[in-house]
Design a protein around this motif. Structure first.
Motif, short mmCIF file in Angstrom:
data_model
loop_
_atom_site.label_atom_id
_atom_site.label_comp_id
_atom_site.label_asym_id
_atom_site.label_seq_id
_atom_site.Cartn_x
_atom_site.Cartn_y
_atom_site.Cartn_z
N ASN A 116 12.98 -19.53 -3.72
CA ASN A 116 13.30 -19.91 -2.34
C ASN A 116 14.49 -19.10 -1.86
OD1 ASN A 116 12.80 -21.55 0.01
ND2 ASN A 116 14.61 -22.76 -0.51
N PRO A 117 14.34 -17.79 -1.77
CA PRO A 117 15.48 -16.90 -1.53
C PRO A 117 16.13 -17.07 -0.16
CG PRO A 117 13.43 -15.68 -1.37
CD PRO A 117 13.07 -17.03 -1.90
N HIS A 118 15.41 -17.57 0.82
CA HIS A 118 15.96 -17.68 2.18
C HIS A 118 16.61 -19.03 2.45
CE1 HIS A 118 14.10 -13.86 2.99
NE2 HIS A 118 12.91 -14.33 2.69
N GLY A 119 16.50 -19.97 1.52
CA GLY A 119 17.15 -21.25 1.69
C GLY A 119 16.47 -22.15 2.71
N ASP A 120 17.10 -23.31 2.95
CA ASP A 120 16.54 -24.31 3.86
C ASP A 120 17.49 -24.66 5.00
OD1 ASP A 120 14.17 -24.76 2.23
OD2 ASP A 120 15.50 -25.79 0.82
N PHE A 121 18.75 -24.98 4.67
CA PHE A 121 19.69 -25.49 5.65
C PHE A 121 21.05 -24.81 5.50
CE2 PHE A 121 17.11 -29.41 4.51
CZ PHE A 121 16.22 -29.27 5.56
N HIS A 122 21.81 -24.86 6.58
CA HIS A 122 23.16 -24.28 6.59
C HIS A 122 24.20 -25.37 6.43
CE1 HIS A 122 26.58 -21.81 7.59
NE2 HIS A 122 26.87 -22.57 8.63
N LEU A 123 25.11 -25.19 5.48
CA LEU A 123 26.21 -26.13 5.24
C LEU A 123 27.50 -25.53 5.77
CD1 LEU A 123 27.26 -28.74 3.82
CD2 LEU A 123 27.59 -27.32 1.77
N THR A 124 28.14 -26.22 6.71
CA THR A 124 29.38 -25.72 7.29
C THR A 124 30.55 -26.04 6.37
OG1 THR A 124 29.93 -27.74 8.51
CG2 THR A 124 28.43 -26.16 9.59
N ALA A 125 31.68 -25.42 6.66
CA ALA A 125 32.88 -25.63 5.85
C ALA A 125 33.37 -27.08 5.91
CB ALA A 125 33.99 -24.68 6.30
N ASP A 126 33.08 -27.77 7.02
CA ASP A 126 33.53 -29.16 7.15
C ASP A 126 32.47 -30.16 6.71
OD1 ASP A 126 31.82 -28.76 9.25
OD2 ASP A 126 33.23 -29.35 10.82
N GLY A 127 31.38 -29.67 6.09
CA GLY A 127 30.42 -30.58 5.49
C GLY A 127 29.26 -31.01 6.36
N ASP A 128 29.08 -30.42 7.52
CA ASP A 128 27.91 -30.72 8.35
C ASP A 128 26.74 -29.84 7.93
OD1 ASP A 128 29.15 -32.66 9.91
OD2 ASP A 128 29.98 -31.15 11.28
N VAL A 129 25.54 -30.36 8.08
CA VAL A 129 24.34 -29.60 7.73
C VAL A 129 23.54 -29.32 8.99
CG1 VAL A 129 22.20 -29.58 6.39
CG2 VAL A 129 24.25 -30.62 5.42
N HIS A 130 23.13 -28.06 9.16
CA HIS A 130 22.36 -27.64 10.32
C HIS A 130 21.04 -27.02 9.87
CE1 HIS A 130 25.76 -28.40 12.94
NE2 HIS A 130 26.53 -27.67 12.15
N GLY A 131 20.07 -27.06 10.78
CA GLY A 131 18.77 -26.52 10.45
C GLY A 131 18.75 -25.02 10.29
N ASP A 132 19.74 -24.34 10.84
CA ASP A 132 19.80 -22.88 10.73
C ASP A 132 21.25 -22.46 10.73
OD1 ASP A 132 18.88 -20.34 10.40
OD2 ASP A 132 17.84 -20.23 12.34
N GLY A 133 21.49 -21.23 10.30
CA GLY A 133 22.85 -20.70 10.24
C GLY A 133 22.86 -19.38 9.51
N PRO A 134 24.03 -18.73 9.49
CA PRO A 134 24.11 -17.39 8.90
C PRO A 134 23.83 -17.36 7.40
CG PRO A 134 26.30 -18.25 9.38
CD PRO A 134 25.32 -19.18 10.01
N GLN A 135 24.18 -18.41 6.71
CA GLN A 135 23.93 -18.50 5.27
C GLN A 135 23.32 -19.86 4.99
OE1 GLN A 135 27.85 -17.76 3.64
NE2 GLN A 135 27.35 -15.61 3.27
N ARG A 136 22.11 -19.83 4.44
CA ARG A 136 21.43 -21.08 4.17
C ARG A 136 21.34 -21.34 2.67
NH1 ARG A 136 15.99 -21.39 7.68
NH2 ARG A 136 15.60 -19.41 6.60
N LEU A 137 21.44 -22.59 2.32
CA LEU A 137 21.29 -23.05 0.95
C LEU A 137 19.97 -23.80 0.81
CD1 LEU A 137 24.91 -24.41 0.34
CD2 LEU A 137 23.99 -22.21 -0.41
N THR A 138 19.60 -24.08 -0.41
CA THR A 138 18.34 -24.77 -0.69
C THR A 138 18.58 -26.26 -0.87
OG1 THR A 138 17.23 -22.85 -1.66
CG2 THR A 138 16.50 -25.03 -2.41
#
Length: 234
Positions: free
Chosen positions: A137-159
């Motif tokens: 799953n190299p492209h990931g699923d969601f973006h985690l911000t520095a303050d702990g919010d999760v978004h559906g998209d973003g510059p760096q996504r985690l799984t």
């Protein structure tokens, strides 16, 4: 505290291993995959676990019983011959999970994540555990911000690790969010959880954390064999 373990999948990618054994009951490190979860959930203070079942459902109570071996009470949410997918399965199990926030974890993963790290009362509708992207799953699923919010998209996504703390309020408007998706009008309804999570993210209702430790999605016989070999070395 209560928890749900998703265990209703057909395990099609794991065949022939899953022709006679549900995937969460396949052994790794000398015990069923699901037993690792039961041990860690009990250690984190969970006392009631709901397991949703479909494929080869009768094997779960035969193998796990009522949960007494782990100091737990296990109840089973049977979905019939056709699994209800993650969203439908969770919705179907809600009457057994009560009104308080609950943990939900995929039954076909292995991890050293400590469930006690999850917030007992998430700030929004859900709190998700994310991991660095595995090869499958190299492209990931969601973006985690520095303050702990999760978004559906973003510059760096985690799984998404398949681990989360949820509130039943995530489902308050599920029919509008799911719309006319196939299976949504069935009884019981069948739908995926991801659209609900993305809708909640858009409203700022999902937080998360990154797990830097060990994690395996046991999605193929090869990954199961690799995990079993790794645990044998511990």
């Amino acid at each position: 505290m209560r928890a749900l373990i998703f265990a209703a999948g057909l395990g099609e990618r794991m065949r022939p291993l899953t022709e006679h054994t549900p995937k969460p009951l396949l052994a790794a490190g000398g015990k069923p995959l699901i037993a690792w979860h039961l041990e860690r959930l009990a250690a984190a203070g969970v006392r009631e676990v709901v397991i949703n079942t479909s494929w080869l459902a009768r094997q779960f109570p035969r193998t796990l019983g009522d949960g007494a071996a782990w100091g737990l009470r296990i109840r089973y949410s049977h979905e019939g011959d056709t699994p209800l997918e993650t969203g439908g399965g969770l919705w179907h199990a809600l009457p057994l999970l009560g009104n308080e926030p609950f943990i939900a974890v995929n039954g076909d993963i292995w991890t050293d994540f400590d469930f006690a790290r999850l917030p007992e009362r998430p700030a929004g509708d859900a709190h998700l555990v994310l991991i660095d992207n595995p090869l499958h799953n190299p492209h990931g699923d969601f973006h985690l911000t520095a303050d702990g919010d999760v978004h559906g998209d973003g510059p760096q996504r985690l799984t998404f690790a398949g681990i989360g703390m949820y509130r039943a309020s995530l489902f308050d408007d599920w029919r509008r969010v799911i719309g006319a998706a196939p299976g949504a009008e069935a009884e019981p309804p069948r739908f995926r959880l991801a659209p609900l999570l993305r809708a909640a993210m858009a409203e700022g209702q999902v937080t998360g954390e990154r797990h830097p430790g060990r994690w395996t999605d046991v999605g193929t016989p090869q990954r199961l064999a690799e995990l079993d070999a790794s645990l044998a070395e511990d």
